[in-house]
Design a protein around this motif. Structure first.
Motif, PDB file in Angstrom:
ATOM      1  N   LEU A  97      14.489 -33.683  44.645  1.00 57.90           N
ATOM      2  CA  LEU A  97      15.641 -33.384  45.260  1.00 57.90           C
ATOM      3  C   LEU A  97      14.995 -32.055  47.035  1.00 57.90           C
ATOM      4  O   LEU A  97      16.119 -32.762  47.562  1.00 57.90           O
ATOM      5  CB  LEU A  97      15.919 -32.097  44.602  1.00 57.90           C
ATOM      6  CG  LEU A  97      16.577 -33.202  42.699  1.00 57.90           C
ATOM      7  CD1 LEU A  97      17.012 -31.866  41.974  1.00 57.90           C
ATOM      8  CD2 LEU A  97      17.913 -33.221  43.728  1.00 57.90           C
ATOM      9  N   PHE A 153      15.166 -34.426  49.541  1.00 59.82           N
ATOM     10  CA  PHE A 153      16.863 -34.940  49.948  1.00 59.82           C
ATOM     11  C   PHE A 153      16.650 -33.436  51.035  1.00 59.82           C
ATOM     12  O   PHE A 153      17.881 -34.451  51.776  1.00 59.82           O
ATOM     13  CB  PHE A 153      17.077 -34.971  48.506  1.00 59.82           C
ATOM     14  CG  PHE A 153      18.072 -36.437  48.117  1.00 59.82           C
ATOM     15  CD1 PHE A 153      17.800 -37.132  48.524  1.00 59.82           C
ATOM     16  CD2 PHE A 153      19.815 -35.467  48.486  1.00 59.82           C
ATOM     17  CE1 PHE A 153      18.834 -38.688  49.085  1.00 59.82           C
ATOM     18  CE2 PHE A 153      20.908 -36.577  48.530  1.00 59.82           C
ATOM     19  CZ  PHE A 153      20.089 -38.224  48.655  1.00 59.82           C
ATOM     20  N   ALA A 154      16.840 -32.489  50.116  1.00 63.95           N
ATOM     21  CA  ALA A 154      17.013 -31.982  50.930  1.00 63.95           C
ATOM     22  C   ALA A 154      16.683 -31.429  52.555  1.00 63.95           C
ATOM     23  O   ALA A 154      17.132 -31.187  52.806  1.00 63.95           O
ATOM     24  CB  ALA A 154      17.824 -30.433  49.480  1.00 63.95           C
ATOM     25  N   LEU A 188      22.923 -26.493  56.760  1.00 57.98           N
ATOM     26  CA  LEU A 188      23.487 -25.712  55.724  1.00 57.98           C
ATOM     27  C   LEU A 188      22.996 -26.150  54.132  1.00 57.98           C
ATOM     28  O   LEU A 188      22.563 -25.536  53.517  1.00 57.98           O
ATOM     29  CB  LEU A 188      24.467 -25.568  55.807  1.00 57.98           C
ATOM     30  CG  LEU A 188      25.176 -24.297  54.473  1.00 57.98           C
ATOM     31  CD1 LEU A 188      24.411 -23.011  54.723  1.00 57.98           C
ATOM     32  CD2 LEU A 188      27.248 -24.332  55.260  1.00 57.98           C
ATOM     33  N   VAL A 189      23.186 -27.342  54.186  1.00 58.77           N
ATOM     34  CA  VAL A 189      22.578 -27.993  53.154  1.00 58.77           C
ATOM     35  C   VAL A 189      21.101 -27.727  52.292  1.00 58.77           C
ATOM     36  O   VAL A 189      20.807 -27.156  50.929  1.00 58.77           O
ATOM     37  CB  VAL A 189      23.168 -29.565  52.868  1.00 58.77           C
ATOM     38  CG1 VAL A 189      22.927 -30.178  51.509  1.00 58.77           C
ATOM     39  CG2 VAL A 189      24.381 -29.722  52.731  1.00 58.77           C
ATOM     40  N   PHE A 244      19.758 -25.140  49.016  1.00 61.29           N
ATOM     41  CA  PHE A 244      19.086 -25.896  48.487  1.00 61.29           C
ATOM     42  C   PHE A 244      18.104 -25.081  48.183  1.00 61.29           C
ATOM     43  O   PHE A 244      17.548 -24.477  47.005  1.00 61.29           O
ATOM     44  CB  PHE A 244      18.929 -27.089  48.854  1.00 61.29           C
ATOM     45  CG  PHE A 244      17.658 -27.861  47.498  1.00 61.29           C
ATOM     46  CD1 PHE A 244      18.288 -28.577  46.978  1.00 61.29           C
ATOM     47  CD2 PHE A 244      16.385 -27.771  47.709  1.00 61.29           C
ATOM     48  CE1 PHE A 244      17.352 -28.761  46.338  1.00 61.29           C
ATOM     49  CE2 PHE A 244      15.284 -28.057  46.994  1.00 61.29           C
ATOM     50  CZ  PHE A 244      15.896 -28.821  46.226  1.00 61.29           C
ATOM     51  N   PRO A 293      26.695 -25.895  45.741  1.00 62.95           N
ATOM     52  CA  PRO A 293      26.545 -26.434  44.648  1.00 62.95           C
ATOM     53  C   PRO A 293      25.147 -27.727  44.845  1.00 62.95           C
ATOM     54  O   PRO A 293      24.672 -28.678  44.266  1.00 62.95           O
ATOM     55  CB  PRO A 293      27.244 -27.682  44.909  1.00 62.95           C
ATOM     56  CG  PRO A 293      28.426 -27.418  46.166  1.00 62.95           C
ATOM     57  CD  PRO A 293      27.708 -26.281  46.157  1.00 62.95           C
ATOM     58  N   PHE A 294      24.084 -26.748  45.590  1.00 61.50           N
ATOM     59  CA  PHE A 294      23.386 -26.989  45.960  1.00 61.50           C
ATOM     60  C   PHE A 294      21.514 -26.882  44.706  1.00 61.50           C
ATOM     61  O   PHE A 294      20.902 -26.973  44.801  1.00 61.50           O
ATOM     62  CB  PHE A 294      23.169 -27.181  47.250  1.00 61.50           C
ATOM     63  CG  PHE A 294      23.383 -27.444  48.192  1.00 61.50           C
ATOM     64  CD1 PHE A 294      24.004 -28.646  48.090  1.00 61.50           C
ATOM     65  CD2 PHE A 294      24.432 -26.249  48.704  1.00 61.50           C
ATOM     66  CE1 PHE A 294      25.222 -28.389  48.980  1.00 61.50           C
ATOM     67  CE2 PHE A 294      25.482 -26.231  49.272  1.00 61.50           C
ATOM     68  CZ  PHE A 294      25.673 -27.950  50.139  1.00 61.50           C
ATOM     69  N   MET A 334      21.365 -27.251  41.388  1.00 58.20           N
ATOM     70  CA  MET A 334      21.090 -28.466  40.072  1.00 58.20           C
ATOM     71  C   MET A 334      19.617 -28.367  39.490  1.00 58.20           C
ATOM     72  O   MET A 334      19.394 -27.791  38.658  1.00 58.20           O
ATOM     73  CB  MET A 334      21.698 -29.584  40.019  1.00 58.20           C
ATOM     74  CG  MET A 334      23.580 -30.220  40.573  1.00 58.20           C
ATOM     75  SD  MET A 334      24.283 -29.336  39.119  1.00 58.20           S
ATOM     76  CE  MET A 334      24.276 -30.263  38.041  1.00 58.20           C
ATOM     77  N   TRP A 335      18.895 -28.244  40.776  1.00 58.17           N
ATOM     78  CA  TRP A 335      17.568 -27.806  40.336  1.00 58.17           C
ATOM     79  C   TRP A 335      16.945 -26.666  39.675  1.00 58.17           C
ATOM     80  O   TRP A 335      15.674 -26.659  39.011  1.00 58.17           O
ATOM     81  CB  TRP A 335      16.734 -28.050  41.891  1.00 58.17           C
ATOM     82  CG  TRP A 335      17.169 -27.546  42.619  1.00 58.17           C
ATOM     83  CD1 TRP A 335      17.413 -27.643  43.230  1.00 58.17           C
ATOM     84  CD2 TRP A 335      16.342 -25.686  43.026  1.00 58.17           C
ATOM     85  NE1 TRP A 335      17.553 -26.423  44.549  1.00 58.17           N
ATOM     86  CE2 TRP A 335      16.375 -25.279  44.021  1.00 58.17           C
ATOM     87  CE3 TRP A 335      14.709 -25.687  42.111  1.00 58.17           C
ATOM     88  CZ2 TRP A 335      16.348 -24.053  44.679  1.00 58.17           C
ATOM     89  CZ3 TRP A 335      14.668 -24.301  42.293  1.00 58.17           C
ATOM     90  CH2 TRP A 335      15.131 -23.565  43.769  1.00 58.17           C
ATOM     91  N   GLN A 389      24.704 -29.794  33.634  1.00 55.61           N
ATOM     92  CA  GLN A 389      22.693 -29.815  33.936  1.00 55.61           C
ATOM     93  C   GLN A 389      22.476 -31.026  32.930  1.00 55.61           C
ATOM     94  O   GLN A 389      21.282 -30.051  31.581  1.00 55.61           O
ATOM     95  CB  GLN A 389      22.692 -28.079  33.783  1.00 55.61           C
ATOM     96  CG  GLN A 389      21.501 -27.766  34.268  1.00 55.61           C
ATOM     97  CD  GLN A 389      21.591 -27.923  35.908  1.00 55.61           C
ATOM     98  OE1 GLN A 389      22.390 -26.845  36.081  1.00 55.61           O
ATOM     99  NE2 GLN A 389      20.239 -28.763  35.863  1.00 55.61           N
ATOM    100  N   TYR A 399      22.685 -34.683  38.804  1.00 45.86           N
ATOM    101  CA  TYR A 399      21.724 -33.931  40.213  1.00 45.86           C
ATOM    102  C   TYR A 399      22.148 -34.489  41.865  1.00 45.86           C
ATOM    103  O   TYR A 399      22.494 -34.375  42.755  1.00 45.86           O
ATOM    104  CB  TYR A 399      20.454 -33.158  40.189  1.00 45.86           C
ATOM    105  CG  TYR A 399      19.649 -32.333  39.016  1.00 45.86           C
ATOM    106  CD1 TYR A 399      20.690 -32.594  37.703  1.00 45.86           C
ATOM    107  CD2 TYR A 399      19.175 -32.089  38.478  1.00 45.86           C
ATOM    108  CE1 TYR A 399      20.549 -31.726  36.969  1.00 45.86           C
ATOM    109  CE2 TYR A 399      18.270 -31.667  37.425  1.00 45.86           C
ATOM    110  CZ  TYR A 399      19.769 -31.390  36.622  1.00 45.86           C
ATOM    111  OH  TYR A 399      19.416 -30.916  34.830  1.00 45.86           O
ATOM    112  N   LEU A 415      24.492 -32.971  44.740  1.00 47.42           N
ATOM    113  CA  LEU A 415      23.913 -32.901  46.049  1.00 47.42           C
ATOM    114  C   LEU A 415      24.457 -33.995  46.938  1.00 47.42           C
ATOM    115  O   LEU A 415      25.007 -33.473  48.152  1.00 47.42           O
ATOM    116  CB  LEU A 415      22.781 -33.092  46.158  1.00 47.42           C
ATOM    117  CG  LEU A 415      21.448 -32.420  47.249  1.00 47.42           C
ATOM    118  CD1 LEU A 415      22.467 -30.925  47.332  1.00 47.42           C
ATOM    119  CD2 LEU A 415      20.013 -32.439  47.146  1.00 47.42           C
TER     120      LEU A 415
END
Lengths: 483, 966
Positions: free
Chosen positions: A164, A167-168, A213-214, A218, A224-225, A227-228, B568, B575, B579
């Motif tokens: 992730l 990706f970010a 910004l994304v 993260f 919403p960034f 999730m990890w 989650q 995820y 994203l």
């Protein structure tokens, strides 16, 4: 293309720390396996020396490396905080890695590299450097998250964080490319100048900024960034989580501030709306989900998301010169409060954690108040600080923050902040009640450095709340010449 | 320093707390310690009394200590009539409670903790009412929440007690947070936190459009603390606390904090319609609900707790009124209630202590055994009932007078008296119930009457003092002038204007008196018919408990939280989806790409589209599609590789050979790494994952998401093309300056090693770090799991049949190729390094090209063969050498050239015979160092990935379990 001693002075802490890490990597080869404490000590020493250098730079304002890095009040403040975080991170890890059977010299080297990346992040005034710093701080963290390999949860944490995160980071690169396309430069000052000229495409610039910004969102775990965050915080070795939760957040916010506040003031109208929404979402989601957590690591992970939301609030009015300084100073102050509280709370978690991820349920804290009154008192301080109750640094931080937000005219945001703080009281205080009012026989470990760290952070959290003046003044002067 | 006297009581109580802690191991009995500690409380009381004599009438004494001067925050104290009233009640009753607690715990040597908590709480409470600004008030406000939690949690037996303690902590603590936010609004608007400023800017505050917002927040805090409906649920639940704590917390102190706050802020925030209606409605509802619920109780403590709730409602409703008489009623009621309620609570504790129960159904007929207690409780209960000649009568009369005041708006002017009369009747019935149930009536179980006798002096003294004062105030023929003035002062501070106070019981026959007679009659009726009415209440009337509301909100939040947690689930794909989607939303929101694309403005220009470009475009598209739809992961990786090649080709045609070259080799390298990684995952697991991946629903969803992302990116690319300047703004600079400044003909080469040399240095650091990371992770695990397999394969396999990736046999043809490719790759790499400055290619490509050749070996010969044949390849040394060379080289610039990183031509310096076009500059050395570290890191990765794994038993077991499930 000549570099002068001024240039080195600008990046002196970073250069020193990186060099130290490289040397440590070699030195570590000659340190026998059962004496890795020496590596830890050397790493901490490196951080301490660098901290000394950083503190000696207070008051110096300079740019160097052809405007790619800056040394100013802001970077000094953030660097000092990062270095302290690094030292605390090592103090927490020292006994923990030994106990969990994952003690390796690389742990400390990677941590040093990560800190150096974070410091570079705070000093970078060029998007390319921002990107490199981002990588430099992230890669060691990916590895550290998976450090308890072959324990599955840790492996998974590292993997998720890496995938992730990559990706970010991709978004940051893409955004940088678009900003470059729009303005023809990656230097922050250059971007400001170019944004003022009518020939520049604002559209491209805005999209670029959005993508950057994304990436930062993260890093700071903003919804919403986010999730990890819970998975990684839970899976990673606790000492790593403690460091990550503070360090990565500080660095992410430092970059966010540097890049957005100094390079994109022209986009303030759009950005403020987006930051508003991000802050509100982050506070709501983080706090609401934290309620139903039964695992302390996961609960603290959501709490860390929620706090990213509170700190984000400080950035919302960045386009309004009247309140900008106060607001961002409040954000910095809150970061300090959060860092100390956070390390303390994780320290208590480490004290109770046992092998194979045992001792991590909130229910395991039952009876702590009777059996280990000091540890329970410390945890109470941290929980109160996280809610924002007296007598803790968290309260002072929240008072500053809410004041700034109200002064900026963001009534709605302030009210969301209050309501979510109320919700947060529910799950933090539950830990306190569990410690004091449930019967249980919790077992804790006694490790000198761990106890010292917990005690120190608890004392700082309380004492600085009574005497916050100097810290607040430092934060205020730190942002003074930023704009 | 005269004003320092204000801080003294607080310091004294702090010292008292420490004293209690200091006696933790002394073994002193609770009663002995209680006597000692009561001195601290008593001295505080006297100090405040003395300090108050220093305050000129109607003014305030202040004490300020700068806290954070730069933000204008101070720690300040403030003493005027209102705070003095509360402060004296707190320390006065506090003194009695400390003595009482000592007797209550008797010889218990571990009660020092309780004493410490009590003094701590007293400190917080006193600080709250003495606070001179909003922030200080908040600090102590939360202090009372926390210290009262300690008191409530002091002794706990069951789950219910824990829940009660948590509820009181959460509700009062949480309310404080809301209140703080309200304060911050007030501070922001009035420009200061101290009461002088705040109270002076009342008009401005009330006119602000934000008034409803901060009013709601502050009222919320006050209502939760003072147990107003519907937040009243915590108070009865907090009754699990030891009785001394209840007597202190719930009569005069903690629950009055909200009342104090509202009274304090009334001059600034009050006298608006919103204020009037909110406080009146909430207050009167609370009054009725509390009185009603209290009448239903059988346990003495909850009964008293509910009547407290009722009384608090009265006080809040009174503050809502804008009349002089209401504030007269307010101060008299506060004093009267504090006196009789503390006496009653302490009596209840004594009864419980002596007889072992507080249940009215088990008690009865104790008047002979405990005549003294009967007297004390009786007096206090009469005062509670509002009967003459007690102080409570006066309180009720003034209350009724304010409820019938002519300035009330219509409808309300009849509702107020009605509600007040009803509540008065219920409270009277409760008071009768308590006295009758304990002392007069017959015990429920005649054979086992309760036993008890009057306690000794010190124990009954504590409740006796407030009860007797209640009696004395009512009985004195002459109004005590000091008390009248004192109360007038307090009322004036709350009302903002002069309030006339008289303490005469008899004011002639008027409306209040008539209403009072109605209330007494009604109350007596209620008491007379208590059995029937209470049974009827239990059966037919609701409980008015908002526990359901509280629990519902909490469990609603919990459900919401659980639902949100479901997202989650730990699945990376979800995820990634979120994203990606949020990034898309952000981009679209930010600038509305659709806005910018106006189709008519499009002009299709296909002039430059020749055959080769066409081909690369088609190749790109087709392979991208294939990578999505093909079922085997291996094919997908290869298809992805082809996409990369298409990009490289397009770049080469552009023409930007450097980019094309880098794209080409990096693409190949990453494909190789991907394939090697795949080979590490057990076949079964991969098949299973592929199946899951290609379920129909997933396909549709992914296709949609991918399509959306693709559209956005396409839109981005389009806008980028449309809006950016046609001419590059950067290239000309480099084109002009590359040769003169760096001696390089290749701009890209110049950028990498010269213009942005420092970046490159950092980048190779990052790259090496990645290698180090992978090494750290994989290396240790390998050692753990493959100690056994390390030597075996070499024995098992004949050297001439090496097995490549996926353990497949490879053909000798390919082996020969690999033998040829490695030296060729080295040659090519070296050329790249030598001429990188003037031609496409550089140290990075050199490193990758060589790594690729090595990768080929891993693919064809497998790990062991490769390690055996290329034993000289030591990647750690390579990285170290690369990084060291880079730094040394940069330092060389400092030594021989103009500074760190400045160009130096060693070839010319040393006059070496070199081939034309090749310059032995530090740029070249830098290229070498880059190549070395890239090569080292790449082979490090390859080496670890290429290492064969033993069968992953755990994963196989998981897989089998999964299959079984289906």
């Amino acid at each position: 293309m000549n570099l002068t001693s001024q240039d080195y002075q600008v990046l002196a802490p970073y250069i020193l720390l990186t060099a130290w890490a490289c040397v440590l990597l070699l030195v570590d080869l000659f340190i026998p396996k059962e004496r890795k404490s020496v590596t830890a000590l050397l790493a901490a020493l490196g951080l301490a020396v660098t901290l000394g250098v950083t503190l000696s730079q207070v008051g110096i304002e300079q740019v160097g490396f052809f405007n790619m890095a800056a040394l100013d009040g802001f970077s000094t403040f953030v660097n000092a905080l990062l270095l302290v975080s690094g030292i605390l991170g090592i103090a927490l890890a020292h006994g923990y890695v030994k106990r969990m059977g994952i003690e390796r010299g690389e742990y400390y080297t990677l941590l040093l590299f990560s800190v150096s990346g974070m410091m570079l992040m705070a000093q970078a005034t060029d998007l390319i450097i921002v990107f490199i710093a981002l990588e430099l701080l992230s890669i060691p963290l990916y590895v550290l998250a998976a450090f308890a390999r072959p324990q599955l949860s840790s492996e998974e944490a590292g993997m998720k964080y890496f995938l992730l995160g990559a990706f970010a980071t991709g978004f940051v690169v893409y955004g940088t490319a678009l900003v470059f396309g729009a303005t023809g430069t990656t230097s922050l000052a250059g971007i400001v100048a170019a944004a003022a000229s009518p020939s520049t495409s604002t559209l491209l610039l805005t999209i670029g900024a959005a993508l950057v910004l994304v990436g930062f969102g993260f890093k700071v775990a903003a919804v919403p960034f986010h999730m990890w965050t819970p998975d990684v915080y839970q899976g990673a070795p606790t000492a790593v989580t403690a460091f990550m939760a503070s360090g990565a957040k500080i660095a992410g916010f430092a970059a966010l501030l540097r890049v957005f506040a100094t390079a994109f003031p022209a986009l303030a109208v759009d950005m403020t709306a987006v930051l508003w929404a991000l802050a509100a979402l982050t506070m709501i989601v983080g706090n609401v989900i934290a309620i139903s957590q039964t695992d302390i690591k996961r609960m603290l992970a959501y709490s860390s998301i929620a706090h990213a939301g509170y700190i984000l609030m400080a950035f919302v009015p960045y386009g309004n010169p009247a309140v900008r300084d106060v607001s961002i100073a409040a954000g910095l102050f809150y970061l300090v409060a959060y860092a100390f509280t956070n390390f303390g709370a994780w320290g208590v978690v480490i004290a109770l954690e046992k092998k194979e991820e045992k001792g991590l349920a909130i229910a395991d804290y039952a009876g702590l108040g009777r059996k280990h009154p000091l540890l329970a008192a410390a945890m109470t301080v941290f929980m109160l600080s996280l809610v924002g109750l007296p007598p803790t640094l968290g309260l002072v931080g929240k008072v500053y923050l809410f004041r700034a937000v109200i002064a900026g005219g963001f009534t709605g945001l302030a009210i969301i902040g209050v309501l979510t703080s109320l919700i947060s009281a529910y799950y933090y205080l539950r830990v306190v009640v569990t410690m004091y009012m449930k019967e249980g026989e919790p077992e804790t470990v006694r490790e000198t450095w761990l106890s010292l760290t917990t005690a120190l952070t608890a004392i700082v959290t309380v004492v600085f709340s009574l005497l916050p003046q100097s810290l607040f003044e430092w934060a205020s002067t730190a942002v003074l010449k930023l704009f | 320093m005269q004003d320092f006297i204000l801080a003294l009581p607080l310091l004294l109580l702090g010292a008292g707390t420490l004293t209690a802690l200091a006696f933790s191991r002394s073994g002193w009995s609770a009663s002995r310690l209680g006597w000692l500690l009561s001195l601290f409380a008593l001295t505080s009381f006297l100090l405040i009394l003395y300090a108050f004599t220093l305050v000129p009438s109607g003014k305030a004494l202040t004490f300020t200590l700068p806290w954070i001067p730069s933000v204008g925050l101070d720690f300040s104290l403030y003493l005027d009539g209102l705070s003095a009233l509360f402060a004296l009640l707190i320390t006065g009753i506090g003194t009695l409670v400390v003595i009482y607690a000592g007797q209550y715990f008797g010889g218990d040597a571990s009660a020092w903790r309780f004493h410490a908590y009590t003094l701590l709480f007293m400190l917080a409470m006193l600080g709250l009412v003495l606070a001179g600004d909003l922030i200080t008030l908040f600090l102590f406000w939360e202090g009372t929440s926390i210290s009262s939690f300690l008191l409530i949690a002091y002794k706990f037996k069951d789950e219910a007690a824990r829940k009660g303690a948590f509820k009181s902590l959460f509700i009062t603590g949480g309310g404080g947070i809301a209140m703080l936010a309200g304060f911050l609004f007030v501070i922001h608007l009035s420009g200061g936190a101290d009461f002088k400023t705040v109270l002076a800017s009342g008009g401005f505050l009330r006119a602000s459009p934000l008034y409803p917002v901060f009013f709601a927040l502050i009222a919320f805090g006050a209502f939760t603390k003072s147990a107003q409906f519907p937040a009243h649920i915590w108070l009865p639940e907090a009754m699990t606390a030891p009785t001394p704590a209840s007597a202190f917390l719930h009569s005069a102190t903690m629950v009055k904090a909200g009342v104090y706050l509202l009274a304090r802020l009334n001059p600034a925030l009050g006298q608006t319609d919103l204020w009037f209606w909110t406080l009146s409605i909430v207050g009167l509802t609370t009054m009725l609900v509390g009185a009603y619920l209290g009448f239903k109780q059988n346990d003495l403590k909850p009964l008293l707790a509910y009547s407290t709730v009722s009384q608090l409602g009265v006080l809040v409703a009174l503050i809502g009124q804008d009349t002089e008489i209401a504030f007269k009623a307010l101060v008299i009621s506060i004093l009267a209630h504090a006196l009789y309620k503390s006496a009653l609570f302490m009596s209840a504790g004594i009864i419980d202590h002596e007889t072992g129960t507080r249940d009215l159904r088990k008690l009865g007929g104790l008047r002979r055994q405990m005549p003294l207690m009967f007297g004390i409780t009786g007096i206090a209960a009469l005062s509670m009932a509002g009967l003459p000649p007690l102080f409570g009568f006066l309180a009720k009369e003034t209350l009724l007078a304010s409820a019938t005041h002519p300035s009330l708006p219509p409808i309300v002017d009849s509702l107020f008296p009605l509600a007040t009369v009803l509540a008065g009747a219920l409270i009277l019935a409760q008071a009768a119930l308590a006295v009758w149930g304990v002392f007069l009536g017959k015990p429920a179980d005649e054979k086992h009457p309760p036993h008890g006798h009057d306690p000794h002096f010190a124990f009954w003294l504590a409740p006796a003092v407030p009860a007797i004062i209640s009696l004395l105030i009512g009985l004195t023929p002459v109004e005590p002038q000091f008390l009248v003035e004192f109360l007038a002062d307090a009322a004036k501070a709350a009302y903002g204007d002069k309030v006339k106070i008289s303490l005469a019981l008899w004011t002639g026959i008027n409306v209040p008196l008539i209403l009072s007679i109605v209330a007494v009659t009604l109350g007596s009726l209620l008491f007379w018919q208590r059995e029937r009415i209470r049974a009827w209440m239990t059966d037919f009337l609701p409980n008015f408990t908002t526990n359901a509301l509280f629990d519902g909100t909490v469990s609603g939040l919990d459900t919401l939280s659980r639902t949100a947690t479901r997202l989650q689930g730990g699945r990376l794909r979800v995820y990634l989806r979120i994203l990606l989607l949020s990034a898309i939303v952000l981009v679209v929101l930010f600038n509305g790409i659709p806005r910018q694309i106006s189709l008519p403005a499009l002009t299709w220009n296909i002039e430059g589209l020749n055959g080769l470009r066409m081909f690369s475009l088609v190749m790109l598209t087709v392979s991208a599609l294939v990578s999505v739809f093909v079922r085997r992961d291996l094919y997908a990786v290869i298809a992805l590789g082809i996409t990369g090649l298409g990009v490289a080709m397009w770049m080469a045609l552009e023409p930007s050979p450097d980019v094309a070259l880098v794209q080409l080799i990096v693409d190949i390298l990453s494909t190789v790494i991907l394939i090697l990684s795949l080979s590490l995952i057990p076949r079964k697991l991969r098949d299973r994952a592929n199946e899951l991946l290609h379920s129909r629903r997933g396909m549709v969803r992914d296709a949609l998401l991918a399509g959306l992302a693709g559209l956005v990116v396409a839109g981005l690319a389009f806008t980028a093309l449309n809006t950016r300047p046609r001419e590059s703004v950067v290239s000309p600079f480099y084109a002009e300056n590359a040769k003169p400044l760096t001696g390089a003909k290749d701009i890209v080469g110049a950028i990498v090693v010269d213009f942005r040399g420092a970046d490159t240095l950092m980048e190779i650091l990052v790259f090496s770090l990645a290698g180090l990371g992978i090494y750290t992770l994989l290396h240790y695990a390998t050692r753990k799991s493959s100690d056994r397999t390390r030597e075996e394969p070499e024995k098992r396999l004949k050297p001439n049949t090496p097995r490549g990736v996926f353990n497949l046999p490879t053909s000798p043809m390919l082996h020969t190729l690999a033998y040829i490719m490695l030296p060729l790759a080295f040659l090519l790499g070296i050329t790249h390094m030598m001429y990188g400055h003037d031609q496409p290619g550089d140290g990075f490509t050199a490193g990758v090209i060589i790594s690729l050749a090595i990768a080929q070996w891993y693919m064809l010969f497998g790990y062991y063969e490769t390690r055996r044949k290329l034993a000289w390849l030591n990647r750690n040394n390579m990285i170290a050498a690369g990084l060291t060379l880079a730094v040394l080289n940069a330092l060389g610039g400092a030594v021989f050239g103009g500074g760190f990183f400045s160009p130096v031509d060693y070839g010319r310096m040393l006059r070496l015979p070199l081939p034309p076009g090749f310059y032995l500059t530090n740029s070249f050395l830098f290229e070498v160092s880059i190549a070395l570290s890239v090569m080292g890191a790449a082979t490090l990765i390859l080496d670890n990935l290429g290492h064969p794994r033993e069968e992953d038993l755990e994963a196989d077991a998981d897989l089998a379990a999964l299959e079984e499930k289906q």
